[in-house]
Design an enzyme around this catalytic site. Structure first.
Site, short mmCIF file in Angstrom:
data_model
loop_
_atom_site.label_atom_id
_atom_site.label_comp_id
_atom_site.label_asym_id
_atom_site.label_seq_id
_atom_site.Cartn_x
_atom_site.Cartn_y
_atom_site.Cartn_z
CD GLU A 292 -2.75 -1.32 -0.28
OE1 GLU A 292 -2.94 -0.16 -0.59
OE2 GLU A 292 -3.16 -2.32 -0.25
CB CYS A 326 -1.69 6.98 2.63
SG CYS A 326 -2.32 6.04 3.70
P1 NAD Z 1 9.27 4.99 3.03
O1 NAD Z 1 8.63 4.72 1.89
O2 NAD Z 1 10.27 6.33 3.30
O3 NAD Z 1 9.59 4.04 4.32
C1 NAD Z 1 8.14 2.82 4.08
C2 NAD Z 1 9.57 2.02 5.06
O4 NAD Z 1 10.50 1.49 3.67
C3 NAD Z 1 10.51 2.11 6.40
O5 NAD Z 1 10.38 1.11 6.88
C4 NAD Z 1 11.75 2.54 6.28
O6 NAD Z 1 12.67 2.18 6.23
C5 NAD Z 1 11.24 1.62 4.08
N1 NAD Z 1 13.01 2.16 3.21
C6 NAD Z 1 12.80 2.87 3.31
N2 NAD Z 1 13.79 2.70 1.83
C7 NAD Z 1 13.96 1.53 1.27
C8 NAD Z 1 15.10 0.86 0.58
N3 NAD Z 1 15.04 1.98 -0.31
N4 NAD Z 1 14.86 -0.33 0.94
C9 NAD Z 1 14.05 -0.93 1.26
N5 NAD Z 1 13.40 -0.51 2.18
C10 NAD Z 1 13.69 0.71 2.81
O7 NAD Z 1 8.06 5.70 3.57
P2 NAD Z 1 7.17 6.70 4.99
O8 NAD Z 1 7.73 7.95 4.26
O9 NAD Z 1 8.05 6.44 5.96
O10 NAD Z 1 5.61 6.60 4.81
C11 NAD Z 1 5.09 7.03 4.52
C12 NAD Z 1 4.59 6.57 2.68
O11 NAD Z 1 3.93 5.80 2.84
C13 NAD Z 1 4.02 7.53 1.93
O12 NAD Z 1 4.19 7.90 0.39
C14 NAD Z 1 2.64 7.16 2.33
O13 NAD Z 1 1.40 7.44 1.11
C15 NAD Z 1 2.53 5.93 2.50
N6 NAD Z 1 1.88 5.48 2.81
C16 NAD Z 1 0.93 4.67 2.13
C17 NAD Z 1 -0.72 4.25 3.04
C18 NAD Z 1 -1.25 3.02 2.36
O14 NAD Z 1 -2.27 2.64 2.89
N7 NAD Z 1 -1.68 3.14 1.26
C19 NAD Z 1 0.05 4.13 4.06
C20 NAD Z 1 0.39 5.39 4.96
C21 NAD Z 1 1.98 5.18 4.35
#
Ligand code: NAD
Length: 544
Positions: A292, A326
């Site tokens: 998501e 999100c």
């Molecule tokens: P993010 O993508 O920065 O991080 C999410 C997770 O991925 C974290 O655990 C992070 O450490 C990990 N991550 C980051 N870079 C990585 C890499 N290169 N390789 C592997 N893992 C990695 O997101 P965030 O800032 O924590 O959250 C915000 C984002 O999440 C926004 O885009 C938001 O829209 C989305 N979001 C979506 C939903 C949904 O239900 N659609 C819900 C909540 C948040």
């Protein structure tokens, strides 16, 4: 052991109000004071053991960078390997426990969280993620309790769904967990999502390696403590925190990798999807990928919309939790004849919003999650201010002296394809495009075609025909569509949540659909009186 249909019918956890003088306010603020008084040493949790690597990073409150909440130990490839081994070991027993026994662990966690743990997890979410009491309550307490209780019931229904059995045989469908381990990778912005992503596959019998967000380690620590208190067996969920690319990469590259339960940004999920694709030869099966991801959520008003309801929805939808949802409203389309009234109402509302610490219950808006977010959101605001198509309606300022505070900001734009109408900002920034009211049909197309995302959206109208038209024209523009309501605040069991296009695989967290991704059904046919002759009745010639 309990039988099927014995899991209590869930109801949504009531949201406590935290009004001045209420007992819940006193309890929560007492817990805040207690937790602030000492910095924690936060280990990794592997196979039921607390693992301390000695490589530690600081965890500070986003609204007060002088407030040290703890130091978190960081793991790398070796700890991931250890966590996978622990998960595979735990899986041997856990996967064969009856569903009722597994569900009991999570139902107990829900009950603990509805009791005294509520103050701990809410306080942790306020301190570590800068949510005010209301935002923490609807997330860390209510939504996580709902995920735990509703998922148990959904799982029971999935198990109860059985094929037909004609006389003489018995057909069963067995819901096996995936073969291998599941990797949960969670975002910073919802404690409930952080808890649900490892717990949902675990409920279905899987063992999990959980990589929480570095920006939400404080609440993640208390989720593990809560699960321990609820009696989750060692190794069923293993928390490994460290460099995201290294930790997640090591897990995805492992031959026993069987599934990814991800919530976060679109770019990271796409990268992981590609990596899994490149790894296909090394896996035993086809890993399940549930992601998501991002959103650029719209609010579209028709000329018949109620301007006050629209203004309130825009303010709440765009600025609650600093727009770091999100589902946050971040682009709006308002008919030009309605816009002056809506703009005035919004400006008045925003003028009354106080921005500050979540510990101050007068503040509706609090800090954004950290330095990187502060700078990124600031960049969007600065560029939007310079754009000649834009007018600044409210906000536009920021301040990082004590914490990462960004004022609720509204731009009006003549260019519906300008940067802040198109890109996910993930901060308290709303851009409104006033459109000529005669161009309703063109605007429906514009809303549908402006963004690669399709997560949430809202339509405001009092004319039913306009709503019918919008529902159809925006069929693929949002996985969660709201009518005369803000586009945030999905409730488990009421609005299954998720979007398509660049917003994710739309596997609907908070519903049975999500749980189905964590099982690999086996159909078993048993014949009670098997034939003893290979010949069917048709074999043989007619007598002449
Ligand atoms: P993010 O993508 O920065 O991080 C999410 C997770 O991925 C974290 O655990 C992070 O450490 C990990 N991550 C980051 N870079 C990585 C890499 N290169 N390789 C592997 N893992 C990695 O997101 P965030 O800032 O924590 O959250 C915000 C984002 O999440 C926004 O885009 C938001 O829209 C989305 N979001 C979506 C939903 C949904 O239900 N659609 C819900 C909540 C948040």
């Amino acid at each position: 052991m309990a039988t099927l249909n014995s899991i209590p019918e869930p109801v949504n956890e009531p949201v406590l109000g935290y009004a001045p003088g209420s007992p819940e306010r006193a309890k929560l603020w007492a817990r805040l004071a207690d937790m602030k008084s000492r910095a924690l040493d936060m280990p990794l949790f592997i196979g039921g053991e607390e693992v301390r690597t000695g490589r530690r990073g600081e965890v500070r409150a986003p609204y007060d960078h002088g407030l040290l909440l703890g130091r978190a130990h960081e793991g790398g490839k070796a700890e991931v390997a250890r966590a996978i081994a622990a998960a595979l070991k735990a899986r041997r027993e856990w996967s064969h426990w009856p569903l009722a026994a597994r569900a009991a662990v999570f139902l107990k966690a829900a009950d603990l969280l509805a009791g005294d743990w509520r103050w701990t997890l809410n306080a942790a979410t306020m301190l570590g993620q800068s949510k005010n009491a209301h935002q923490a309550e609807i997330d860390a307490a209510c939504e996580l309790i709902d995920f735990l209780r509703f998922n148990a019931k959904f799982a029971e229904r999935i198990h109860a769904e059985q094929p037909l059995s004609p006389r003489g045989s018995w057909n069963r469908l067995e819901q096996r967990p995936l073969e291998g381990f599941v990797l949960a990778v969670t975002p910073f912005n919802f404690t409930a999502i952080a808890g649900n992503l490892p717990c949902a596959p675990a409920l279905m019998g899987n063992a999990v390696v959980w990589k929480p967000s570095a920006l939400a380690l404080y609440s993640a620590h208390f989720i593990m403590r809560l699960l321990e208190a609820a009696g989750l067996p060692p190794g069923v969920i293993n928390l490994v925190h460290g460099d995201p690319a290294e930790v997640v990469g090591a897990a995805v590259d492992h031959p026993e990798f069987a599934g990814l339960h991800f919530t976060g940004s679109t770019a990271v999920f796409r990268g992981l999807w590609a990596r899994v694709g490149a790894n296909m030869e090394r896996y035993r099966g086809y890993p399940r990928l549930v992601g998501e991801t991002g959103g650029k959520d719209f609010v579209l008003a028709h000329s018949s919309a109620d301007p006050e309801a629209l203004a309130a929805a825009l303010v709440r939808g765009a600025f609650e939790y600093q727009g770091q949802k999100c589902s946050a409203a971040s682009r709006a389309y308002v008919p030009a004849d309605l816009w002056p009234k809506v703009r005035k109402t919004m400006k008045d509302m925003i003028a009354s919003i106080e921005v500050g610490s979540p510990e101050d219950p007068g503040c509706f808006v609090n800090a954004v999650i950290g330095r990187a977010a502060f700078d990124k959101i600031g960049g969007f605001v600065d560029r939007a201010k310079k754009n000649k198509s834009n007018k600044l309606v409210a906000g536009g300022t920021r301040d990082d002296k004590t914490g990462y505070f960004v004022a609720p900001t509204v731009f009006e734009t003549a260019d519906p394809k300008s940067e802040t109408m198109v890109s996910e900002i993930f901060g308290p920034v709303l851009t409104v495009h006033p459109y000529p009211e005669a161009k309703w049909k063109e605007t429906l197309r514009l809303v549908d075609e402006t963004s690669p995302y399709a997560l949430t959206g809202a339509v405001f109208a009092r004319e039913r025909a306009a709503l019918v038209e919008a529902e159809r024209a925006l069929e693929n523009a949002a996985g969660n569509l709201y009518i005369n309501d803000k586009p945030t605040g999905a409730v488990v069991g009421q609005q299954p949540f998720g979007g398509a296009r660049a917003s994710g695989t739309n596997d609907k967290a908070g519903s049975a659909l999500n749980l189905l991704r964590w099982t690999s059904p086996r159909a078993i046919k048993e014949t009670f009186d098997p034939p003893r002759d290979y010949r069917y009745p048709w074999v043989g010639r007619d007598a002449r």
